[in-house]
Motif scaffolding. Sequence first.
Motif, PDB file in Angstrom:
ATOM      1  N   THR A   1     -23.271  54.432  32.592  1.00 32.94           N
ATOM      2  CA  THR A   1     -23.578  55.042  31.307  1.00 32.94           C
ATOM      3  C   THR A   1     -22.375  55.031  30.383  1.00 32.94           C
ATOM      4  OG1 THR A   1     -23.007  57.249  32.106  1.00 32.94           O
ATOM      5  CG2 THR A   1     -25.294  56.552  32.351  1.00 32.94           C
TER       6      THR A   1
ATOM      7  N   GLU B   1     -30.996  53.911  27.164  1.00 31.85           N
ATOM      8  CA  GLU B   1     -30.420  55.205  26.801  1.00 31.85           C
ATOM      9  C   GLU B   1     -31.346  56.358  27.192  1.00 31.85           C
ATOM     10  OE1 GLU B   1     -28.798  55.418  22.874  1.00 31.85           O
ATOM     11  OE2 GLU B   1     -27.236  53.952  23.344  1.00 31.85           O
TER      12      GLU B   1
ATOM     13  N   SER C   1     -27.572  48.100  30.406  1.00 35.82           N
ATOM     14  CA  SER C   1     -27.624  48.169  28.951  1.00 35.82           C
ATOM     15  C   SER C   1     -27.549  46.758  28.369  1.00 35.82           C
ATOM     16  CB  SER C   1     -26.446  48.994  28.418  1.00 35.82           C
ATOM     17  OG  SER C   1     -26.312  48.842  27.016  1.00 35.82           O
TER      18      SER C   1
ATOM     19  N   SER D   1     -30.788  56.738  30.857  1.00 38.37           N
ATOM     20  CA  SER D   1     -29.488  57.373  31.061  1.00 38.37           C
ATOM     21  C   SER D   1     -29.577  58.876  30.824  1.00 38.37           C
ATOM     22  CB  SER D   1     -28.457  56.743  30.117  1.00 38.37           C
ATOM     23  OG  SER D   1     -27.238  57.457  30.156  1.00 38.37           O
ATOM     24  N   LYS D   2     -30.244  59.257  29.752  1.00 35.65           N
ATOM     25  CA  LYS D   2     -30.389  60.685  29.435  1.00 35.65           C
ATOM     26  C   LYS D   2     -31.119  61.426  30.548  1.00 35.65           C
ATOM     27  CE  LYS D   2     -33.485  62.200  26.420  1.00 35.65           C
ATOM     28  NZ  LYS D   2     -34.121  63.395  27.055  1.00 35.65           N
TER      29      LYS D   2
ATOM     30  N   ARG E   1     -23.978  57.430  23.896  1.00 32.50           N
ATOM     31  CA  ARG E   1     -25.270  56.962  23.406  1.00 32.50           C
ATOM     32  C   ARG E   1     -25.266  56.769  21.897  1.00 32.50           C
ATOM     33  NH1 ARG E   1     -27.541  61.059  26.861  1.00 32.50           N
ATOM     34  NH2 ARG E   1     -28.312  62.155  25.017  1.00 32.50           N
TER      35      ARG E   1
END
Length: 222
Positions: free
Chosen positions: A161, A148, A201, A151-152, A164
């Motif tokens: 993605t 995460e 993920s 991803s951010k 979150r």
Amino acid sequence: MMNYYQQNNSLTQFTSINIVNVTFYVVAESNISNLLTTLKVNFAEFDRLLNHKMSANEIKRKAIEVNSKIQVLADSIGEVGYEKRDEFVKKLIESSIAVSERYVEAEKIEGFGNELRHELKSYCENLYKDNFANRLNNIFWFNLYLYEWLSKEGFVSSYRTASRYFTDEMLEGFFSQNRTRVIQEMLASHRNYDGTLQIDSPLNDQKVSNCFEIHKLLNNAT
């Protein structure tokens, strides 16, 4: 006694049983199906008493029957075929939480109390601990934080993605505490043609994702 979800057998008859909008598919005439059918009747009677604004004592007696049947089902998990046990436990927890939400309504009636709702949540938490909690270990949480944060920051492809779980503040705290390890993970990862990292993920694993959904459901339960 027949097991729930027995091995593939053309002679085995299955049936569906709905408990508060959660559908179980079970072997017909098995002990599990009989218990679920009784639970369905118990809950329908509880719901009817509640809707008709009957006395707290009457409603509470029926809620006690509902809780008792859920506990018996929890104690009967060993009868569920191993390959379908996760699904059964997940649905039992989901339906139990839905029942507890109706208990919140019953608690508005003087004399009902909140003990039965707390008892039911305790059953669910024990089911989760016994069947799912060990899968969401420290490795899982690190990998979810890592993914995460990446991803951010735009280090993984946008198509990978999803929404979150952690806030931006939590992710920044994670990076501050694990900066060296995060950089090591990034350097060790392969890259896609667009330069993004080939890191997935941990929730891409369906079994892990199911455990995580139950974790969130319990955290949000009243």
